[in-house]
Every structure is written in C-alpha cells, then in structure tokens.
Design an enzyme around this catalytic site. Structure first.
Site, PDB file in Angstrom:
ATOM      1  N   ASP A 199      41.822  35.018  25.196  1.00 13.74           N
ATOM      2  CA  ASP A 199      43.010  34.174  25.327  1.00 13.74           C
ATOM      3  C   ASP A 199      44.117  34.896  24.569  1.00 13.74           C
ATOM      4  OD1 ASP A 199      44.804  32.042  25.677  1.00 13.74           O
ATOM      5  OD2 ASP A 199      44.150  31.096  23.820  1.00 13.74           O
TER       6      ASP A 199
ATOM      7  N   GLU B 251      42.847  35.417  30.227  1.00 12.55           N
ATOM      8  CA  GLU B 251      43.641  34.319  30.780  1.00 12.55           C
ATOM      9  C   GLU B 251      44.999  34.853  31.226  1.00 12.55           C
ATOM     10  OE1 GLU B 251      45.092  29.808  29.610  1.00 12.55           O
ATOM     11  OE2 GLU B 251      43.873  30.947  28.201  1.00 12.55           O
TER      12      GLU B 251
ATOM     13  N   ASP C 156      42.347  28.912  19.889  1.00 10.22           N
ATOM     14  CA  ASP C 156      42.446  30.115  20.719  1.00 10.22           C
ATOM     15  C   ASP C 156      41.064  30.699  21.012  1.00 10.22           C
ATOM     16  OD1 ASP C 156      45.482  30.541  20.941  1.00 10.22           O
ATOM     17  OD2 ASP C 156      45.169  30.228  18.806  1.00 10.22           O
TER      18      ASP C 156
END
EC number: 3.1.21.10
Length: 158
Positions: free
Chosen positions: A7, A67, A139
C-alpha cells in the site's frame, strides 16, 4: 507461494506478506515504512526503495501486488503518491518478481464484498482470514488486503 502486497505512500508505505498453499492463506509478516518528512523528495524515495528492497530480500516473495493510485482532490498529494507507487513497483520488478496492480475498490470488494468497505471492515476480515495476525497499522492492513486480493486473483486464473 509467497505473496507481497504493498500500500504505497510517501509518508507511510504499508507492506504485507502472506503464504498461499492450495486454497489456504497464512500470515507471514507485515509492517510499515515511514520516510523522513524533513528529507528531500529524492531522499525519501531512495529511503522507500531501500526499505522495500530489504523486505523483498528477507521474505523472498514469488509475486507482488501494489494498490493503484486514487486521484486526490490535491494534485500535489496525487503526484507524491504516484511517485511512491512507482518506486514500489520498481522495487518489486527489479527483483525479477511479477507485479500486479489492483484498484482500491477491487481490493475492498475482494475482502469484504463491497467496494465501499471501511478500514475497520477490512481489518475485521483480515483477522478472520489470518487468525492471530497482529497488524502494524492501517497501511500494513491495507497491504495485507492487497496481498490477499492478489492471492485470490491468482487462484481464479488457474
């Protein structure tokens, strides 16, 4: 198979590693990389690259996923996020590991069943899918969600 999920973020990048054996998933590790906000942009990107290279060296993933960037109201924030994402993709690809990309809504839908899921719903589902997991932060939990999504997508393409 060892799967790395990332992420990306300039301030905090989350990472998560899961192992897939057949249809079974297990938690390997997760963490967060914080860059020094007093450093220059280039220094922060190098810091992120070095930290991700260390994670890859330690856990030796077979594949990775990142992502995708969402478009922010603030163009500067979107640009910084895109730069961090680029570093994450290069860190994985440089290691000779295939890297996939997933939009946030696809990740949320894969884990919770709806693309509009809240962070708490993601974390709750992670604790069900990976019993006993200790999350390093939001995260890191998002990164584990990326890894699980990739594991499921790999399974659906075979």
């Amino acid at each position: 198979m060892i799967i790395l999920g990332i992420d990306p973020g300039l301030t905090v990048t989350g990472w998560g590693v899961v192992a897939k054996s057949g249809s079974r998933l297990s938690h390997v590790a997760n963490g967060q990389i914080r860059t020094d906000n007093k450093a220059t942009m280039a220094e922060r990107l190098v810091e992120l690259d070095s930290a991700l290279a260390a994670v890859i060296d330690i856990y030796k993933p077979d594949t990775g996923a990142v992502e995708e960037v969402f478009v922010n109201v603030n163009p500067q924030s979107t640009l910084k996020l895109g730069q961090a994402r680029g570093v994450a993709m290069v860190a994985v690809a440089r290691s000779g590991i295939p890297v996939a990309e997933y939009p946030t809504k696809v990740i949320k839908k894969a884990l919770v069943g709806t693309g509009g899921a809240e962070k708490q719903q993601i974390q709750h589902m992670l604790k069900i899918l990976l019993p006993g997991v200790q999350l390093a932060g939001e995260d890191a939990s998002d990164a584990l969600a990326v890894a699980i999504t990739h594991a499921n997508m790999l399974g659906s393409h075979r």
